[in-house]
Design an enzyme around this catalytic site. Structure first.
Site, PDB file in Angstrom:
ATOM      1  N   HIS A  45      35.830  15.405  47.467  1.00  0.00           N
ATOM      2  CA  HIS A  45      34.584  15.264  46.713  1.00  0.00           C
ATOM      3  C   HIS A  45      33.363  15.178  47.610  1.00  0.00           C
ATOM      4  O   HIS A  45      32.278  14.874  47.150  1.00  0.00           O
ATOM      5  CB  HIS A  45      34.634  14.006  45.835  1.00  0.00           C
ATOM      6  CG  HIS A  45      35.258  14.232  44.521  1.00  0.00           C
ATOM      7  ND1 HIS A  45      36.254  13.431  44.027  1.00  0.00           N
ATOM      8  CD2 HIS A  45      35.047  15.182  43.584  1.00  0.00           C
ATOM      9  CE1 HIS A  45      36.623  13.868  42.850  1.00  0.00           C
ATOM     10  NE2 HIS A  45      35.905  14.935  42.555  1.00  0.00           N
ATOM     11  N   HIS A  49      30.859  21.385  46.534  1.00  0.00           N
ATOM     12  CA  HIS A  49      32.206  21.782  46.117  1.00  0.00           C
ATOM     13  C   HIS A  49      32.206  22.062  44.620  1.00  0.00           C
ATOM     14  O   HIS A  49      31.237  21.801  43.931  1.00  0.00           O
ATOM     15  CB  HIS A  49      33.233  20.693  46.454  1.00  0.00           C
ATOM     16  CG  HIS A  49      33.124  19.469  45.596  1.00  0.00           C
ATOM     17  ND1 HIS A  49      32.162  18.507  45.802  1.00  0.00           N
ATOM     18  CD2 HIS A  49      33.836  19.063  44.524  1.00  0.00           C
ATOM     19  CE1 HIS A  49      32.293  17.546  44.904  1.00  0.00           C
ATOM     20  NE2 HIS A  49      33.298  17.867  44.098  1.00  0.00           N
ATOM     21  N   HIS A  55      41.498  19.381  37.994  1.00  0.00           N
ATOM     22  CA  HIS A  55      41.017  18.058  38.407  1.00  0.00           C
ATOM     23  C   HIS A  55      40.993  17.093  37.221  1.00  0.00           C
ATOM     24  O   HIS A  55      41.169  15.895  37.391  1.00  0.00           O
ATOM     25  CB  HIS A  55      39.623  18.206  39.020  1.00  0.00           C
ATOM     26  CG  HIS A  55      39.008  16.930  39.490  1.00  0.00           C
ATOM     27  ND1 HIS A  55      39.550  16.174  40.493  1.00  0.00           N
ATOM     28  CD2 HIS A  55      37.890  16.286  39.097  1.00  0.00           C
ATOM     29  CE1 HIS A  55      38.798  15.110  40.701  1.00  0.00           C
ATOM     30  NE2 HIS A  55      37.778  15.155  39.870  1.00  0.00           N
TER      31      HIS A  55
END
Length: 70
Positions: A45, A49, A55
């Protein structure tokens, strides 16, 4: 496509509780190693990104399964 990546730097913000960005010396020619290297440690994280749908859900696509058009 436009590259919007920001450089990683010491103190770079991370998601609360995630591992902070660290760049440490690895091999060093001055110590007798054949090359100079570094060890990068951080959370996924950290920095610029994209979160894959996976996720958020075990049955969702992983990033390599998401097309660029999305």
């Amino acid at each position: 496509m436009y590259d919007i990546s920001r450089p990683l730097t010491p103190g770079h913000p991370t998601w609360p509780g995630d591992a902070p960005y660290r760049l440490e010396a690895g091999a060093r020619i001055a110590r007798g190693d054949s090359v100079n290297t570094g060890e990068l440690r951080t959370s996924t994280h950290t920095g610029t990104h994209v979160d894959a749908p996976w996720h958020y859900a075990d049955d969702a696509p992983k990033l390599d399964e998401v097309g660029l058009a999305a």
